[in-house]
Every structure is written in structure tokens, then in C-alpha cells.
Write an enzyme that holds these catalytic residues in place. Structure first.
Site, PDB file in Angstrom:
ATOM      1  CE  LYS A 273      41.612  38.177  36.277  1.00 47.50           C
ATOM      2  NZ  LYS A 273      41.059  38.683  37.531  1.00 47.50           N
TER       3      LYS A 273
ATOM      4  NE  ARG B 108      41.992  49.179  39.989  1.00 45.51           N
ATOM      5  CZ  ARG B 108      41.607  48.729  41.179  1.00 45.51           C
ATOM      6  NH1 ARG B 108      42.011  49.327  42.277  1.00 45.51           N
ATOM      7  NH2 ARG B 108      40.796  47.688  41.276  1.00 45.51           N
TER       8      ARG B 108
END
Ligand code: BES
Ligand code: MN
Ligand code: ZN
Length: 493
Positions: free
Chosen positions: A278, A352
Site C-alpha cells: 500500500k 477474502r
């Protein structure tokens, strides 16, 4: 701080402080309409009516005056305007309670009679006013200063008597449990990533079990997950020195053999993005990437405290997502516990990857329903902002029941669609599915990914990326969506 219901609104003499609502004059020709206001005015030798007559005090929303009383009776009487009855919504009521609390919290004495629960509103019923009062004060009193060398003084904790009929007792009990559970949720969220690791969350899971003989907590270590084939979950922690954990908290409040409701939480204790790292700005906030886990653990604490006659299993999938030479890489393919293969096209779509194996693990409990909670996508914040959580489900009726629980609990969620056309965005050239679905509809394609692992039960997914914490100068965990989850389970019990 303890909360009680008080049915008798006239017991002004028995407390140290009183909070009185004042209706807006444009909505009533007798602003001292209630006996309590008249009593208070008498105790204060007409000071309230004088203040109203002089225009210093009115029933306008949040207009207030604190009266000190040196004679017999309460030492402090706060009169606060409640505004137009058709404008006093849940949100405004909460703000009203917090403003009132801030006016007396410096020195409330040992007991407070709070009549705001009798405030005139056409929007809220008494049950709602009771629960909002408790949760609003809980929020106002919350502090997280354990890492300051000089912590602030603890806020006072008077006994608070809410004026309401005894039929709100169940709501009182639920909101007290919810408020404490939100404190736990907020604490876990606010703890830094170097303390709140997967192992720390596992310890918290054991703590919940220690508090009740109806709870068994089991923590699956990496070797056990390996043996179960949870390679997707394990791929996320590969770059971290912190071992991943699957924390299973089993509450048996109902009959043995009755199908449980399952709550699954995303517990990424720090999300750097991994190799798909990130940008640096606000990356510290990725310590909040375990807020799904925190809200599930909070909800479990409340369910245990309320001693609900229902079976509930919480599953927390916890890992730290870090880059390193051992980390998983874009293009890597893993076999999930379900047998389906996943191509990891972006290591930052890690939520996920841990949740899919937790959902497959949930199958062994033969669940009645499964709700997973996750700070899953930045796209959810673009879609719904910071006020509403997203809900997606393989059963529209179940989605509706989740939204209705959210509405009841003043912790709102809104359904996003999940049609098969979105599923195609997850196609992979090399595995059964990719872990990203492109730029469009990011919150939905994330849910679509999860739905592939929830085919054998009634399932809903809550994306709390926008609601779990606030940024900026008021940075901190919100405790959402504990109220929704507790209400959801209460509605099933
Ligand atoms: N934990 C983040 C989602 C997130 C980001 C929550 C910012 C709150 C604020 C999640 O793991 C993530 O990184 N998601 C990616 C998915 C993308 C790579 C498909 C995202 O939303 O950018
Ligand atoms: Mn991520
Ligand atoms: Zn994440």
C-alpha cells in the site's frame, strides 16, 4: 457505570443530578408541562421559569442551562432543549444525550435521574430512547489512553436512572451488554498492530471462554490449518513473523444439537498490502483491519453476558499481511480448503483469502445462518461512505433481516446487488478464480468471491470498511457493527 430504569419521574430528591428535557415553545403552549419541570422549578425557586421568560433558556435543540441548588434536593439540575418532536431522530437523540452528559459529567455526584427518555419525539419509541441513552453515554465515556504516560482522569461513573416503563428492561439489558461489547471492540481495534497480533486475538478468544462455562474456545495453529488444506488463509501470513490463527469461539446457550448461527470475522491485525504494498499515507490505519474480528468478539461477549438461549459460533480468521521474501506474490496460485484454486493477482486483496477458508470451515457446524464481517474493500467506502455498512447475501430475505436488525439497533446497513454478471469479473486464466475483479464494483466482486465459499448455507457478508473506524483528529474505532450483530442474534433467539 450502572444503568437502571426508574418508573417514577418525580423522584428528584433522591439523586445528586437531574437531566430534564424542555420542549420547544413553538410546539407547546406550556413549556413547564411536566410535573418534573414544575417540581424542579419549585426546588430552584422559579429559576427555570425565569430563565425561560428572560429568553436565556429555550426548548431549542441542545439549548441548555445548568442550575445549581444549594438547598435540599439534587445539587445539579440540567435543563436541555429537545427541539421539534418530529425532528428528534435517533441520531439527534444520541447527540442530545451526549451533550447533556458533557454538561454534567465534570461533577454528576453519585446518581443521575435522566428524563431525556421522556423527551417528546414522534420518531423514537421508549425502547429506542433507552438503548440510545446507554450507548450514547458509553461512547462519550470511552477512553483509550493506556499508552499515554499520564492517562486522563477516569470519567465519573454515577448510577444513572433512566425514566422509563419497566417494559424496556430487555432493551436496557441488551444495550448495557452492547455498550460494554463496543468498548471491547473499540479497544481491540485501537490497540497497535505490534500488540494486537493474531496471537493476542487468540488470547482474547480464550478469555471469553474463561468467563462462561457455556463457551469453548479452540485455536487452530498453522500446522492444523495446513492439515485441513487452508492454503489460501495461510498464504496471507507467509510474509509475517507472526503466526496466523483460526480462532473458534463456540457458545452453547441453546439446546444441544440445535443448529448454531455463525459469525465470521476478518482479523488482519495489520494490512500492509503485502508484496502489492500500500502507499504510505494513513497506512497506520490498517491496524484496524481486524475490526470485523473485533465486532464479532464483541458481539460474542454481549451474547454471553445476556445469556441468550441460542447456539452461536464465532470464527475469527487472523493473520498479518506483510511483504518479505517468504511472502506470497502476485500470480501465485493456492488451493483453498474447499478444493477451489485461487490465483492471487493482488496480495492486498487478502481479506477474502482468509475469509474463504473460514467460511468453508463453518460448514462443519451445519449452520442455520452465517454472517461474515470484514473491513474488506476501499470500494465500499466509495459506494456508501462512512455512515452505512454494506450487506450482500445469497438470500434477499436474509439480507432484509440483517438490514432490519441494523435499523433496530441504529447501526445501519444497506444491501448491494450481487448478480451473476458480477461473478464473471473474477474469472482467471490459470485458476478457478482470481482474487480481484477489476476496478468497478469492488465491494460487490469481493462479496462475489466469498459467495463461492458460502454455497451450502444462508449467508450474508457485511463490509464495514467505511464504518469501523474514524480517521483524522478523532481517529478511533467506532465499535460498529456490534449493535447490529447483537440485534441479529437476539432476533434469532
Ligand atoms: N483492508 C483493505 C480494505 C480497506 C482499505 C479498508 C482502506 C478500509 C480502508 C483490503 O484488504 C484491501 O486492501 N482491499 C483492496 C482490494 C483491491 C486490491 C481489490 C482495496 O480495497 O483497495
Ligand atoms: Mn488489503
Ligand atoms: Zn485488508
Amino acid at each position: 457505570m450502572e444503568f437502571y430504569l426508574q418508573q417514577d419521574a418525580s423522584k428528584l430528591d433522591e439523586v445528586s443530578s437531574v437531566i430534564l428535557p424542555l420542549v420547544d415553545a413553538t410546539h407547546s403552549n406550556d413549556v413547564l408541562a411536566t410535573d418534573s419541570l414544575k417540581n424542579a422549578d419549585t426546588i430552584l425557586n422559579g429559576a427555570i421559569s425565569n430563565a425561560i421568560a428572560s429568553g436565556d433558556l429555550s426548548g431549542k435543540f441542545e439549548n441548555s442551562q445548568l442550575f445549581l441548588n444549594s438547598g435540599p434536593g439534587p445539587s445539579r439540575i440540567l435543563v436541555i432543549g429537545t427541539g421539534a418532536p418530529d425532528k428528534l431522530s435517533g441520531r439527534k437523540y444520541k447527540k442530545l444525550v451526549q451533550t447533556a452528559w458533557s454538561k454534567i459529567s465534570a461533577n454528576p455526584g453519585s446518581s443521575v435521574l435522566n428524563l431525556l427518555t421522556t423527551a417528546d419525539t414522534t420518531i423514537l419509541d421508549q425502547h429506542s430512547k433507552v438503548r440510545l441513552s446507554v450507548e450514547a453515554i458509553g461512547q462519550a465515556r470511552y477512553r483509550f489512553d493506556q499508552f499515554k504516560t499520564t492517562p486522563k482522569d477516569k470519567p465519573p461513573a454515577p448510577n444513572m436512572f433512566l425514566v422509563a416503563h419497566a417494559d424496556s428492561q430487555a432493551q436496557l439489558k441488551q444495550s448495557v451488554a452492547t455498550s460494554k461489547a463496543m468498548d471491547l471492540c473499540r479497544d481491540l481495534g485501537n490497540l497497535p498492530g505490534n500488540i494486537c497480533t493474531p496471537s493476542y486475538l487468540a488470547e482474547q478468544g480464550h478469555k471469553l471462554a474463561a468467563a462462561s462455562d457455556k463457551v469453548i474456545t479452540q485455536v487452530l495453529e498453522e500446522a492444523e490449518m495446513e492439515a485441513l488444506g487452508m492454503h489460501s488463509l495461510l498464504s496471507v501470513g507467509k510474509g509475517s513473523a507472526e503466526p496466523s490463527k483460526l480462532i473458534v469461539i463456540n457458545y452453547q446457550g441453546g439446546e444441544e444439537g440445535v443448529q448454531p448461527h455463525v459469525l465470521v470475522g476478518k482479523g488482519i491485525t495489520f494490512d500492509s498490502g503485502g508484496i502489492s504494498i500500500k502507499p504510505g499515507a494513513a497506512m497506520d490505519e490498517m491496524k484496524y483491519d481486524m475490526c470485523g474480528a473485533a465486532s464479532v468478539m464483541g458481539a460474542m461477549q454481549a451474547i454471553i453476558n445476556m445469556d441468550l438461549k441460542i447456539n452461536v459460533v464465532a470464527i475469527v480468521a487472523s493473520a498479518e499481511n506483510m511483504p518479505s521474501s517468504t511472502a506470497s506474490k502476485p500470480g501465485d496460485i493456492y488451493t483453498t480448503m474447499s478444493g477451489k484454486t485461487v490465483e492471487v493477482l493482488n496480495t492486498d486483496a487478502e481479506g477474502r483469502l482468509v475469509l474463504c477458508d473460514a467460511l468453508t470451515y463453518a460448514e462443519r457446524f451445519n449452520p442455520k445462518t452465517v454472517v461474515d464481517v470484514a473491513t474488506l474493500t476501499g470500494a465500499c467506502i466509495i459506494a456508501l461512505g462512512h455512515h452505512t455498512s454494506a450487506v450482500m447475501s445469497n438470500d434477499d430475505q436474509f439480507a432484509a433481516s440483517i438490514m432490519s436488525a441494523g435499523k433496530q439497533a441504529f447501526d445501519t446497513a444497506w444491501q448491494l446487488p450481487m448478480g451473476e454478471e458480477y461473478q464473471e469479473q473474477l474469472d482467471s486464466n490459470f485458476a478457478d478464480l482470481g482474487n480481484i475483479g477489476g476496478r468497478s464494483a469492488g465491494a460487490i466482486t469481493a462479496a462475489c468471491f466469498l459467495s463461492r465459499f458460502a454455497e451450502s448455507f444462508t449467508w450474508a457478508h457485511l463490509d464495514i470498511a467505511g464504518t469501523a473506524w474514524t480517521s483524522g483528529t478523532k481517529k478511533g474505532s467506532t465499535g460498529r457493527c456490534v449493535p447490529l450483530l447483537v440485534q441479529h442474534i437476539v432476533n434469532q433467539a
